[in-house]
Design an enzyme around this catalytic site. Structure first.
Site, PDB file in Angstrom:
ATOM      1  N   GLU A 101      13.356 -92.226  10.639  1.00 58.23           N
ATOM      2  CA  GLU A 101      13.662 -91.075  11.494  1.00 58.23           C
ATOM      3  C   GLU A 101      15.129 -91.101  11.905  1.00 58.23           C
ATOM      4  O   GLU A 101      15.534 -91.894  12.752  1.00 58.23           O
ATOM      5  CB  GLU A 101      12.777 -91.067  12.742  1.00 58.23           C
ATOM      6  CG  GLU A 101      13.074 -89.866  13.631  1.00 58.23           C
ATOM      7  CD  GLU A 101      12.254 -89.832  14.914  1.00 58.23           C
ATOM      8  OE1 GLU A 101      12.572 -88.992  15.778  1.00 58.23           O
ATOM      9  OE2 GLU A 101      11.310 -90.628  15.043  1.00 58.23           O
ATOM     10  N   LYS A 231      -7.199-100.445  19.233  1.00 54.05           N
ATOM     11  CA  LYS A 231      -6.583 -99.530  18.268  1.00 54.05           C
ATOM     12  C   LYS A 231      -6.989 -98.071  18.461  1.00 54.05           C
ATOM     13  O   LYS A 231      -7.058 -97.297  17.503  1.00 54.05           O
ATOM     14  CB  LYS A 231      -6.889 -99.994  16.837  1.00 54.05           C
ATOM     15  CG  LYS A 231      -6.376-101.394  16.553  1.00 54.05           C
ATOM     16  CD  LYS A 231      -6.733-101.912  15.181  1.00 54.05           C
ATOM     17  CE  LYS A 231      -6.188-103.334  15.008  1.00 54.05           C
ATOM     18  NZ  LYS A 231      -6.561-103.932  13.710  1.00 54.05           N
ATOM     19  N   ASP A 306       0.803-105.796  14.291  1.00 57.31           N
ATOM     20  CA  ASP A 306      -0.281-104.966  13.749  1.00 57.31           C
ATOM     21  C   ASP A 306       0.048-103.503  14.047  1.00 57.31           C
ATOM     22  O   ASP A 306      -0.005-103.066  15.196  1.00 57.31           O
ATOM     23  CB  ASP A 306      -1.606-105.359  14.406  1.00 57.31           C
ATOM     24  CG  ASP A 306      -2.812-104.666  13.770  1.00 57.31           C
ATOM     25  OD1 ASP A 306      -2.636-103.566  13.210  1.00 57.31           O
ATOM     26  OD2 ASP A 306      -3.923-105.219  13.851  1.00 57.31           O
ATOM     27  N   HIS A 396      19.784 -84.101  16.507  1.00 55.98           N
ATOM     28  CA  HIS A 396      19.009 -84.199  15.269  1.00 55.98           C
ATOM     29  C   HIS A 396      19.709 -83.469  14.117  1.00 55.98           C
ATOM     30  O   HIS A 396      19.703 -83.923  12.987  1.00 55.98           O
ATOM     31  CB  HIS A 396      17.593 -83.648  15.479  1.00 55.98           C
ATOM     32  CG  HIS A 396      16.685 -84.617  16.162  1.00 55.98           C
ATOM     33  ND1 HIS A 396      16.076 -85.642  15.478  1.00 55.98           N
ATOM     34  CD2 HIS A 396      16.291 -84.733  17.438  1.00 55.98           C
ATOM     35  CE1 HIS A 396      15.323 -86.345  16.318  1.00 55.98           C
ATOM     36  NE2 HIS A 396      15.441 -85.819  17.520  1.00 55.98           N
TER      37      HIS A 396
END
Length: 402
Positions: A101, A231, A306, A396
Protein backbone atom coordinates in the site's frame (compact mmCIF):
# COMPACT_ATOMS: atom_id res chain seq x y z
CA UNK A 1 13.49 -36.36 -15.85
CA UNK A 2 11.26 -39.21 -16.95
CA UNK A 3 10.41 -39.92 -13.29
CA UNK A 4 9.49 -36.27 -12.72
CA UNK A 5 7.28 -36.25 -15.82
CA UNK A 6 5.63 -39.46 -14.68
CA UNK A 7 4.84 -37.94 -11.24
CA UNK A 8 3.37 -34.81 -12.84
CA UNK A 9 1.32 -36.95 -15.21
CA UNK A 10 -0.11 -38.88 -12.26
CA UNK A 11 -0.92 -35.62 -10.48
CA UNK A 12 -2.68 -34.23 -13.54
CA UNK A 13 -4.66 -37.46 -13.91
CA UNK A 14 -5.62 -37.51 -10.24
CA UNK A 15 -3.70 -40.74 -9.63
CA UNK A 16 -1.43 -39.13 -7.02
CA UNK A 17 -2.04 -36.56 -4.30
CA UNK A 18 0.24 -33.57 -3.74
CA UNK A 19 1.40 -34.74 -0.31
CA UNK A 20 2.45 -38.10 -1.76
CA UNK A 21 5.18 -36.60 -3.96
CA UNK A 22 7.73 -36.71 -1.13
CA UNK A 23 7.56 -40.53 -1.09
CA UNK A 24 8.90 -40.63 -4.63
CA UNK A 25 11.69 -38.04 -4.40
CA UNK A 26 15.10 -37.90 -2.75
CA UNK A 27 14.59 -34.53 -1.05
CA UNK A 28 11.82 -32.15 -0.01
CA UNK A 29 13.26 -29.49 -2.34
CA UNK A 30 12.94 -31.85 -5.32
CA UNK A 31 9.35 -32.51 -4.27
CA UNK A 32 8.74 -28.77 -3.95
CA UNK A 33 10.01 -28.14 -7.49
CA UNK A 34 7.87 -30.94 -8.95
CA UNK A 35 4.83 -29.65 -7.10
CA UNK A 36 5.37 -26.16 -8.49
CA UNK A 37 5.85 -27.44 -12.05
CA UNK A 38 2.62 -29.41 -11.74
CA UNK A 39 0.78 -26.26 -10.69
CA UNK A 40 2.34 -24.34 -13.59
CA UNK A 41 1.14 -26.97 -16.06
CA UNK A 42 -2.28 -27.27 -14.45
CA UNK A 43 -2.85 -23.50 -14.44
CA UNK A 44 -0.96 -22.83 -17.68
CA UNK A 45 1.19 -20.20 -16.01
CA UNK A 46 4.78 -19.52 -15.01
CA UNK A 47 5.95 -18.95 -11.44
CA UNK A 48 9.38 -17.51 -12.11
CA UNK A 49 9.35 -15.28 -9.03
CA UNK A 50 7.64 -17.72 -6.68
CA UNK A 51 10.48 -20.14 -7.40
CA UNK A 52 13.17 -17.74 -6.11
CA UNK A 53 13.78 -17.70 -2.37
CA UNK A 54 16.45 -17.87 0.31
CA UNK A 55 14.38 -19.41 3.10
CA UNK A 56 15.35 -22.85 4.37
CA UNK A 57 12.27 -24.63 3.07
CA UNK A 58 13.32 -27.95 4.59
CA UNK A 59 13.08 -26.33 8.01
CA UNK A 60 9.87 -24.48 7.09
CA UNK A 61 8.20 -27.75 6.07
CA UNK A 62 8.72 -29.19 9.55
CA UNK A 63 6.32 -26.74 11.23
CA UNK A 64 5.28 -23.88 8.97
CA UNK A 65 3.95 -25.10 5.60
CA UNK A 66 2.48 -28.06 3.74
CA UNK A 67 2.51 -28.70 -0.03
CA UNK A 68 5.04 -25.89 -0.61
CA UNK A 69 5.70 -24.57 -4.11
CA UNK A 70 7.97 -21.61 -3.25
CA UNK A 71 7.53 -18.28 -1.50
CA UNK A 72 5.94 -14.91 -2.13
CA UNK A 73 7.58 -11.52 -1.82
CA UNK A 74 6.06 -8.37 -0.32
CA UNK A 75 7.88 -5.02 -0.41
CA UNK A 76 9.49 -4.32 2.97
CA UNK A 77 10.19 -0.87 4.34
CA UNK A 78 11.02 0.75 7.65
CA UNK A 79 9.55 3.69 9.52
CA UNK A 80 11.35 5.63 12.19
CA UNK A 81 13.04 6.53 14.32
CA UNK A 82 10.15 5.86 16.68
CA UNK A 83 10.86 7.02 20.24
CA UNK A 84 9.33 4.70 22.83
CA UNK A 85 9.17 5.32 26.58
CA UNK A 86 8.13 1.87 27.74
CA UNK A 87 8.83 -0.60 30.52
CA UNK A 88 10.43 -3.05 28.08
CA UNK A 89 11.32 -0.80 25.13
CA UNK A 90 13.09 2.46 25.94
CA UNK A 91 14.79 4.31 23.11
CA UNK A 92 14.52 4.90 19.38
CA UNK A 93 13.60 2.12 16.98
CA UNK A 94 13.09 1.53 13.28
CA UNK A 95 9.99 -0.55 12.57
CA UNK A 96 9.88 -3.04 9.65
CA UNK A 97 6.62 -3.06 7.67
CA UNK A 98 5.73 -5.37 4.79
CA UNK A 99 3.10 -3.78 2.56
CA UNK A 100 2.11 -3.01 -1.01
CA UNK A 101 0.00 0.00 0.00
CA UNK A 102 1.68 3.14 -1.20
CA UNK A 103 1.65 6.07 1.28
CA UNK A 104 1.34 3.80 4.35
CA UNK A 105 4.97 3.85 5.47
CA UNK A 106 5.32 7.53 4.57
CA UNK A 107 2.32 8.23 6.81
CA UNK A 108 3.69 6.16 9.70
CA UNK A 109 7.04 7.90 9.27
CA UNK A 110 5.39 11.29 9.70
CA UNK A 111 3.75 10.03 12.88
CA UNK A 112 7.12 8.83 14.16
CA UNK A 113 8.62 12.26 13.48
CA UNK A 114 5.77 13.97 15.32
CA UNK A 115 6.11 11.62 18.31
CA UNK A 116 9.87 12.12 18.51
CA UNK A 117 9.52 15.91 18.36
CA UNK A 118 7.05 15.64 21.26
CA UNK A 119 9.44 13.69 23.50
CA UNK A 120 8.32 10.15 22.73
CA UNK A 121 5.36 7.83 23.19
CA UNK A 122 4.60 6.31 26.58
CA UNK A 123 3.57 2.67 26.12
CA UNK A 124 2.36 0.12 28.65
CA UNK A 125 1.24 -3.50 28.55
CA UNK A 126 -1.91 -3.55 30.68
CA UNK A 127 -2.93 -7.16 30.07
CA UNK A 128 -1.35 -10.43 28.91
CA UNK A 129 -3.34 -13.58 28.22
CA UNK A 130 -4.14 -16.30 25.72
CA UNK A 131 -7.45 -18.13 25.80
CA UNK A 132 -9.13 -21.34 24.77
CA UNK A 133 -12.82 -21.94 25.40
CA UNK A 134 -14.32 -25.36 24.70
CA UNK A 135 -18.04 -26.08 24.39
CA UNK A 136 -19.34 -28.76 26.73
CA UNK A 137 -22.71 -30.50 26.48
CA UNK A 138 -24.45 -31.50 29.70
CA UNK A 139 -27.45 -33.78 30.16
CA UNK A 140 -29.66 -30.91 31.36
CA UNK A 141 -29.45 -27.37 32.63
CA UNK A 142 -29.17 -28.82 36.15
CA UNK A 143 -26.16 -30.85 35.05
CA UNK A 144 -24.73 -27.81 33.24
CA UNK A 145 -24.86 -25.77 36.44
CA UNK A 146 -23.23 -28.65 38.34
CA UNK A 147 -20.37 -28.66 35.80
CA UNK A 148 -19.99 -24.89 36.15
CA UNK A 149 -19.82 -25.17 39.94
CA UNK A 150 -17.35 -28.07 39.74
CA UNK A 151 -15.03 -25.98 37.55
CA UNK A 152 -15.24 -23.08 40.00
CA UNK A 153 -14.57 -25.33 43.01
CA UNK A 154 -11.72 -27.34 41.47
CA UNK A 155 -9.62 -24.72 39.72
CA UNK A 156 -6.38 -25.86 41.38
CA UNK A 157 -6.82 -29.43 40.09
CA UNK A 158 -7.59 -28.20 36.57
CA UNK A 159 -4.61 -25.85 36.72
CA UNK A 160 -2.29 -28.70 37.70
CA UNK A 161 -3.59 -30.93 34.89
CA UNK A 162 -3.18 -28.16 32.31
CA UNK A 163 0.30 -27.06 33.35
CA UNK A 164 1.74 -30.58 33.23
CA UNK A 165 1.75 -30.18 29.43
CA UNK A 166 3.83 -26.98 29.23
CA UNK A 167 7.00 -25.40 30.63
CA UNK A 168 5.93 -21.82 29.97
CA UNK A 169 2.12 -21.75 30.09
CA UNK A 170 0.27 -20.87 33.27
CA UNK A 171 -3.49 -21.19 33.77
CA UNK A 172 -4.49 -18.03 35.65
CA UNK A 173 -8.28 -18.34 35.64
CA UNK A 174 -11.31 -19.93 34.01
CA UNK A 175 -13.64 -17.00 33.48
CA UNK A 176 -16.28 -16.37 32.38
CA UNK A 177 -18.13 -19.68 32.47
CA UNK A 178 -21.33 -19.26 30.49
CA UNK A 179 -24.30 -21.65 30.46
CA UNK A 180 -26.59 -21.61 27.42
CA UNK A 181 -29.36 -24.20 27.75
CA UNK A 182 -27.43 -27.38 28.51
CA UNK A 183 -24.22 -26.14 26.89
CA UNK A 184 -21.34 -24.83 29.01
CA UNK A 185 -18.66 -22.45 27.69
CA UNK A 186 -15.69 -22.06 30.10
CA UNK A 187 -12.98 -19.61 28.97
CA UNK A 188 -9.56 -20.92 30.00
CA UNK A 189 -7.14 -18.00 30.40
CA UNK A 190 -3.35 -18.56 30.30
CA UNK A 191 -0.11 -16.62 30.23
CA UNK A 192 2.32 -17.99 27.64
CA UNK A 193 5.66 -16.17 27.94
CA UNK A 194 7.35 -15.13 24.69
CA UNK A 195 5.25 -17.49 22.59
CA UNK A 196 1.91 -16.41 21.16
CA UNK A 197 0.78 -19.67 22.72
CA UNK A 198 -2.30 -20.76 20.79
CA UNK A 199 -1.06 -24.33 20.34
CA UNK A 200 0.25 -24.36 23.90
CA UNK A 201 -3.07 -23.44 25.49
CA UNK A 202 -5.01 -25.79 23.22
CA UNK A 203 -2.96 -28.77 24.41
CA UNK A 204 -3.12 -27.62 28.04
CA UNK A 205 -6.90 -27.09 27.91
CA UNK A 206 -7.40 -30.55 26.44
CA UNK A 207 -5.48 -32.04 29.37
CA UNK A 208 -7.67 -30.16 31.85
CA UNK A 209 -10.80 -31.29 30.05
CA UNK A 210 -9.76 -34.93 30.39
CA UNK A 211 -9.95 -34.45 34.16
CA UNK A 212 -13.23 -32.55 33.89
CA UNK A 213 -14.97 -35.22 31.84
CA UNK A 214 -13.73 -37.96 34.16
CA UNK A 215 -15.08 -36.15 37.24
CA UNK A 216 -18.37 -34.75 35.90
CA UNK A 217 -19.45 -36.93 32.99
CA UNK A 218 -19.45 -33.86 30.73
CA UNK A 219 -19.33 -34.38 26.97
CA UNK A 220 -16.88 -32.20 25.06
CA UNK A 221 -18.50 -31.08 21.79
CA UNK A 222 -15.47 -29.14 20.57
CA UNK A 223 -12.16 -28.04 22.04
CA UNK A 224 -12.90 -24.57 20.67
CA UNK A 225 -16.44 -23.32 21.11
CA UNK A 226 -15.82 -19.87 19.52
CA UNK A 227 -15.89 -18.26 22.95
CA UNK A 228 -12.07 -17.98 22.99
CA UNK A 229 -12.45 -15.76 20.72
CA UNK A 230 -9.76 -16.67 18.17
CA UNK A 231 -9.26 -14.90 14.82
CA UNK A 232 -12.63 -13.16 14.76
CA UNK A 233 -13.82 -9.67 15.79
CA UNK A 234 -15.35 -9.93 19.24
CA UNK A 235 -16.86 -7.65 21.86
CA UNK A 236 -15.60 -10.12 24.49
CA UNK A 237 -12.00 -9.59 23.40
CA UNK A 238 -12.53 -5.85 23.14
CA UNK A 239 -13.58 -5.80 26.80
CA UNK A 240 -11.62 -8.68 28.37
CA UNK A 241 -8.55 -8.54 26.15
CA UNK A 242 -6.57 -11.32 24.49
CA UNK A 243 -2.90 -11.62 23.62
CA UNK A 244 -1.26 -8.39 24.72
CA UNK A 245 -3.47 -5.49 25.78
CA UNK A 246 -1.57 -2.30 24.98
CA UNK A 247 -1.97 1.43 25.50
CA UNK A 248 0.24 4.05 23.86
CA UNK A 249 -0.07 7.81 24.39
CA UNK A 250 1.64 11.03 23.45
CA UNK A 251 1.12 14.70 24.30
CA UNK A 252 1.92 16.91 21.33
CA UNK A 253 2.50 20.65 21.77
CA UNK A 254 0.29 22.85 19.61
CA UNK A 255 3.21 24.21 17.61
CA UNK A 256 4.28 20.68 16.65
CA UNK A 257 0.73 19.75 15.63
CA UNK A 258 0.68 22.81 13.40
CA UNK A 259 4.19 22.25 12.00
CA UNK A 260 4.19 18.48 11.52
CA UNK A 261 0.53 17.65 10.94
CA UNK A 262 -0.51 20.97 9.33
CA UNK A 263 -3.63 21.20 11.48
CA UNK A 264 -4.74 22.04 15.03
CA UNK A 265 -5.41 19.98 18.16
CA UNK A 266 -9.08 20.98 18.05
CA UNK A 267 -9.47 19.76 14.47
CA UNK A 268 -7.90 16.38 15.27
CA UNK A 269 -10.21 16.00 18.29
CA UNK A 270 -13.29 16.78 16.20
CA UNK A 271 -12.34 14.34 13.44
CA UNK A 272 -11.64 11.62 16.02
CA UNK A 273 -15.01 12.16 17.71
CA UNK A 274 -17.00 12.32 14.47
CA UNK A 275 -15.16 9.51 12.67
CA UNK A 276 -13.67 7.04 15.13
CA UNK A 277 -16.29 7.31 17.86
CA UNK A 278 -19.65 8.34 16.39
CA UNK A 279 -18.98 6.98 12.91
CA UNK A 280 -17.89 3.62 14.28
CA UNK A 281 -20.89 3.54 16.62
CA UNK A 282 -23.45 4.04 13.87
CA UNK A 283 -21.67 1.35 11.82
CA UNK A 284 -21.85 -1.11 14.70
CA UNK A 285 -18.07 -1.44 14.50
CA UNK A 286 -15.92 -2.91 17.26
CA UNK A 287 -12.92 -0.98 16.01
CA UNK A 288 -13.23 2.63 17.14
CA UNK A 289 -10.14 3.61 15.21
CA UNK A 290 -8.99 4.69 11.77
CA UNK A 291 -6.40 2.12 10.68
CA UNK A 292 -4.96 -0.15 13.36
CA UNK A 293 -5.14 -3.11 10.95
CA UNK A 294 -2.86 -1.35 8.45
CA UNK A 295 0.03 -1.16 10.88
CA UNK A 296 -0.70 -4.44 12.66
CA UNK A 297 -0.89 -6.23 9.31
CA UNK A 298 2.32 -4.78 7.90
CA UNK A 299 4.33 -5.55 11.05
CA UNK A 300 2.79 -9.03 11.39
CA UNK A 301 3.73 -9.96 7.81
CA UNK A 302 7.26 -8.66 8.31
CA UNK A 303 7.88 -10.45 11.60
CA UNK A 304 6.25 -13.85 11.08
CA UNK A 305 3.18 -13.38 13.26
CA UNK A 306 -0.06 -15.29 12.60
CA UNK A 307 -1.69 -13.05 9.97
CA UNK A 308 -5.19 -14.27 10.89
CA UNK A 309 -4.80 -12.40 14.19
CA UNK A 310 -4.75 -9.10 12.30
CA UNK A 311 -8.54 -9.11 12.67
CA UNK A 312 -8.11 -9.15 16.45
CA UNK A 313 -5.46 -6.43 16.30
CA UNK A 314 -7.92 -4.22 14.41
CA UNK A 315 -10.02 -3.89 17.58
CA UNK A 316 -9.41 -0.86 19.74
CA UNK A 317 -10.20 2.73 20.61
CA UNK A 318 -8.45 5.96 19.66
CA UNK A 319 -8.88 8.94 21.96
CA UNK A 320 -7.96 12.57 21.38
CA UNK A 321 -8.28 15.58 23.70
CA UNK A 322 -7.24 19.21 23.59
CA UNK A 323 -5.40 19.82 26.87
CA UNK A 324 -4.25 23.37 27.64
CA UNK A 325 -4.04 24.05 23.92
CA UNK A 326 -1.98 20.93 23.17
CA UNK A 327 -3.07 17.54 21.78
CA UNK A 328 -3.32 14.41 23.92
CA UNK A 329 -3.59 11.36 21.66
CA UNK A 330 -3.77 7.67 22.56
CA UNK A 331 -4.45 4.24 21.11
CA UNK A 332 -5.77 1.27 23.11
CA UNK A 333 -5.29 -2.18 21.58
CA UNK A 334 -7.01 -4.79 23.74
CA UNK A 335 -6.26 -7.85 21.61
CA UNK A 336 -2.81 -8.26 20.01
CA UNK A 337 -1.52 -11.88 19.97
CA UNK A 338 2.22 -11.72 19.24
CA UNK A 339 5.37 -13.81 19.67
CA UNK A 340 9.13 -13.48 19.45
CA UNK A 341 9.76 -17.24 19.48
CA UNK A 342 8.09 -20.14 17.68
CA UNK A 343 5.66 -20.15 14.79
CA UNK A 344 6.52 -17.94 11.85
CA UNK A 345 9.23 -16.14 13.82
CA UNK A 346 11.43 -19.15 12.97
CA UNK A 347 11.58 -18.04 9.33
CA UNK A 348 14.80 -16.28 8.38
CA UNK A 349 13.19 -13.09 7.10
CA UNK A 350 11.00 -12.81 10.20
CA UNK A 351 14.01 -13.22 12.45
CA UNK A 352 15.91 -10.51 10.61
CA UNK A 353 12.98 -8.11 10.87
CA UNK A 354 12.58 -8.76 14.59
CA UNK A 355 16.32 -8.24 15.02
CA UNK A 356 15.98 -4.74 13.51
CA UNK A 357 14.14 -3.90 16.75
CA UNK A 358 16.28 -6.18 18.96
CA UNK A 359 13.10 -8.13 19.54
CA UNK A 360 13.85 -11.70 18.50
CA UNK A 361 13.99 -14.61 20.93
CA UNK A 362 13.24 -15.27 24.56
CA UNK A 363 12.59 -12.32 26.86
CA UNK A 364 11.77 -9.94 24.01
CA UNK A 365 7.98 -10.16 23.55
CA UNK A 366 7.30 -7.23 25.90
CA UNK A 367 9.71 -5.04 23.97
CA UNK A 368 8.22 -6.04 20.64
CA UNK A 369 4.69 -5.41 21.91
CA UNK A 370 5.50 -1.90 23.09
CA UNK A 371 7.22 -0.99 19.82
CA UNK A 372 4.24 -2.34 17.89
CA UNK A 373 1.82 -0.23 19.94
CA UNK A 374 3.99 2.83 19.33
CA UNK A 375 3.93 2.15 15.59
CA UNK A 376 0.12 1.94 15.66
CA UNK A 377 0.06 5.26 17.54
CA UNK A 378 2.28 6.83 14.87
CA UNK A 379 0.15 5.56 12.00
CA UNK A 380 -3.11 6.54 13.64
CA UNK A 381 -1.87 10.00 14.56
CA UNK A 382 -0.61 10.71 11.06
CA UNK A 383 -3.82 9.61 9.37
CA UNK A 384 -6.01 11.61 11.75
CA UNK A 385 -3.81 14.62 11.11
CA UNK A 386 -4.13 14.15 7.35
CA UNK A 387 -7.92 13.89 7.60
CA UNK A 388 -8.10 16.97 9.82
CA UNK A 389 -5.95 18.92 7.36
CA UNK A 390 -7.77 17.57 4.30
CA UNK A 391 -4.56 16.02 2.93
CA UNK A 392 -5.50 12.33 2.66
CA UNK A 393 -6.46 12.21 -1.01
CA UNK A 394 -3.51 14.36 -2.02
CA UNK A 395 -1.03 12.12 -0.20
CA UNK A 396 -2.33 9.00 -1.91
CA UNK A 397 -2.33 10.67 -5.31
CA UNK A 398 1.24 11.92 -4.93
CA UNK A 399 2.49 8.52 -3.74
CA UNK A 400 0.94 6.52 -6.54
CA UNK A 401 -2.35 5.52 -4.99
CA UNK A 402 -4.63 7.78 -7.02
Amino acid sequence: MAEKDEIIKKLLNGDMKLHEIDKHTESVIEALDIRREFVERFANTSMEHVSKYSLDMEEAMKRNIENPIGTIQIPLGVAGPLKILGEHADGEFYVPLATSEGALIASINRGCSTIKASGGATVRIVGDKMTRAPVIKAESVTHAVEIKKWIESNFSELKKAAEVTTRHGRLVKIDPIVVVGKYVYPRFVFTTGDSMGMNMVTIATEAALNLLTHKTGAHIIALSGNFCVDKKPSALNLIEGRGKTLVAEVKIPREIVEKKLKTTPEAVVEVNTAKNLIGSAIAGSMGFNAQYANIIGAVFLATGQDEAHIVEGSLGITTAEAVDGDLYFSVTLPDVPVATIGGGTRLETARECLEIMDAHGSGKVGKFSEILAGAVLAGELSLMGALAAGHLARAHKELGRG
